[in-house]
Design a protein around this motif. Structure first.
Motif, PDB file in Angstrom:
ATOM      1  N   ALA A 290      21.774 -49.906  74.791  1.00  0.00           N
ATOM      2  CA  ALA A 290      21.425 -49.266  76.065  1.00  0.00           C
ATOM      3  C   ALA A 290      19.986 -48.763  76.038  1.00  0.00           C
ATOM      4  CB  ALA A 290      22.386 -48.123  76.362  1.00  0.00           C
ATOM      5  N   LEU A 291      19.583 -48.144  74.941  1.00  0.00           N
ATOM      6  CA  LEU A 291      18.204 -47.667  74.851  1.00  0.00           C
ATOM      7  C   LEU A 291      17.220 -48.828  74.857  1.00  0.00           C
ATOM      8  CD1 LEU A 291      18.468 -44.779  72.246  1.00  0.00           C
ATOM      9  CD2 LEU A 291      17.986 -44.585  74.685  1.00  0.00           C
ATOM     10  N   GLY A 292      17.562 -49.908  74.168  1.00  0.00           N
ATOM     11  CA  GLY A 292      16.675 -51.059  74.130  1.00  0.00           C
ATOM     12  C   GLY A 292      16.513 -51.730  75.474  1.00  0.00           C
ATOM     13  N   SER A 293      17.553 -51.702  76.294  1.00  0.00           N
ATOM     14  CA  SER A 293      17.454 -52.348  77.595  1.00  0.00           C
ATOM     15  C   SER A 293      16.736 -51.480  78.621  1.00  0.00           C
ATOM     16  CB  SER A 293      18.846 -52.715  78.104  1.00  0.00           C
ATOM     17  OG  SER A 293      19.588 -51.553  78.367  1.00  0.00           O
TER      18      SER A 293
ATOM     19  N   LEU B 237      34.883 -47.551  65.397  1.00  0.00           N
ATOM     20  CA  LEU B 237      34.531 -46.924  66.681  1.00  0.00           C
ATOM     21  C   LEU B 237      33.155 -46.274  66.616  1.00  0.00           C
ATOM     22  CD1 LEU B 237      37.917 -45.337  67.789  1.00  0.00           C
ATOM     23  CD2 LEU B 237      36.702 -47.233  68.870  1.00  0.00           C
ATOM     24  N   GLY B 238      32.840 -45.631  65.506  1.00  0.00           N
ATOM     25  CA  GLY B 238      31.516 -45.039  65.352  1.00  0.00           C
ATOM     26  C   GLY B 238      30.422 -46.088  65.343  1.00  0.00           C
ATOM     27  N   PHE B 239      30.668 -47.210  64.662  1.00  0.00           N
ATOM     28  CA  PHE B 239      29.690 -48.290  64.635  1.00  0.00           C
ATOM     29  C   PHE B 239      29.507 -48.890  66.023  1.00  0.00           C
ATOM     30  CE2 PHE B 239      28.757 -52.836  64.279  1.00  0.00           C
ATOM     31  CZ  PHE B 239      27.519 -52.767  63.668  1.00  0.00           C
ATOM     32  N   ALA B 240      30.608 -49.072  66.752  1.00  0.00           N
ATOM     33  CA  ALA B 240      30.519 -49.637  68.097  1.00  0.00           C
ATOM     34  C   ALA B 240      29.746 -48.706  69.029  1.00  0.00           C
ATOM     35  CB  ALA B 240      31.916 -49.904  68.644  1.00  0.00           C
ATOM     36  N   ALA B 241      29.994 -47.409  68.918  1.00  0.00           N
ATOM     37  CA  ALA B 241      29.268 -46.451  69.757  1.00  0.00           C
ATOM     38  C   ALA B 241      27.774 -46.482  69.442  1.00  0.00           C
ATOM     39  CB  ALA B 241      29.831 -45.049  69.549  1.00  0.00           C
ATOM     40  N   LEU B 242      27.431 -46.556  68.172  1.00  0.00           N
ATOM     41  CA  LEU B 242      26.020 -46.634  67.785  1.00  0.00           C
ATOM     42  C   LEU B 242      25.397 -47.926  68.290  1.00  0.00           C
ATOM     43  CD1 LEU B 242      23.679 -45.375  66.188  1.00  0.00           C
ATOM     44  CD2 LEU B 242      24.525 -46.591  64.184  1.00  0.00           C
ATOM     45  N   PHE B 243      26.114 -49.043  68.187  1.00  0.00           N
ATOM     46  CA  PHE B 243      25.616 -50.332  68.672  1.00  0.00           C
ATOM     47  C   PHE B 243      25.333 -50.267  70.167  1.00  0.00           C
ATOM     48  CE2 PHE B 243      26.610 -54.411  70.666  1.00  0.00           C
ATOM     49  CZ  PHE B 243      25.628 -55.204  70.095  1.00  0.00           C
ATOM     50  N   PHE B 244      26.276 -49.711  70.947  1.00  0.00           N
ATOM     51  CA  PHE B 244      26.086 -49.636  72.385  1.00  0.00           C
ATOM     52  C   PHE B 244      24.963 -48.674  72.760  1.00  0.00           C
ATOM     53  CE2 PHE B 244      30.569 -51.232  72.628  1.00  0.00           C
ATOM     54  CZ  PHE B 244      30.224 -52.466  73.154  1.00  0.00           C
ATOM     55  N   LEU B 245      24.795 -47.607  72.003  1.00  0.00           N
ATOM     56  CA  LEU B 245      23.701 -46.679  72.261  1.00  0.00           C
ATOM     57  C   LEU B 245      22.357 -47.354  72.026  1.00  0.00           C
ATOM     58  CD1 LEU B 245      22.739 -43.744  72.829  1.00  0.00           C
ATOM     59  CD2 LEU B 245      22.828 -43.395  70.371  1.00  0.00           C
ATOM     60  N   ILE B 246      22.219 -48.066  70.920  1.00  0.00           N
ATOM     61  CA  ILE B 246      20.965 -48.756  70.630  1.00  0.00           C
ATOM     62  C   ILE B 246      20.701 -49.844  71.667  1.00  0.00           C
ATOM     63  CG2 ILE B 246      19.838 -50.290  68.954  1.00  0.00           C
ATOM     64  CD1 ILE B 246      21.200 -48.614  66.762  1.00  0.00           C
TER      65      ILE B 246
END
Length: 117
Positions: free
Chosen positions: A96-99, A85-94
């Protein structure tokens, strides 16, 4: 043979919040006091950035230590789920910021650097 119920530990977030709060207060506070039309402190320009960076690094270490202590009582399955879950949250944060970044600020992508040359 009886199975004991799992022990639930509650994560104490206060050290995490305090460490990140102090990092932001010291880093941005020194920036605010050393810049502007009437600076209160005479500091070189890199000092507030360095204080913020060191403070955030220390806060990440505190977060890691608190999280590892909280995982001691967790079963292996719970720890794996928490890490995923922590990895998924970090992936989605990166993602979202990249987009949301403009092409000028997202210039760290290798294809754009090569195309700019």
């Amino acid at each position: 043979m009886s199975v004991s119920p799992p022990v639930r530990t509650v994560l104490d977030n206060r050290p995490i919040y305090l460490s990140f709060g102090l990092a932001w207060l010291v880093g941005h506070g020194t920036f605010a006091l050393s810049h502007g039309p009437n600076p209160q402190l005479d500091l070189p320009g890199f000092v507030p950035t360095a204080l913020l960076g060191v403070g955030l690094l220390a806060a990440m270490i505190v977060t890691t230590v608190v999280s590892l202590r909280a995982q001691r009582g967790a079963t292996k399955g719970e720890a794996v789920v928490g890490n995923l879950l922590g990895f998924a949250a970090l992936f989605f944060l990166i993602t979202a910021l990249g987009s949301t970044l403009s092409p000028d600020t997202a210039a760290l992508e290798p294809r754009r650097i090569a195309a700019a040359r």
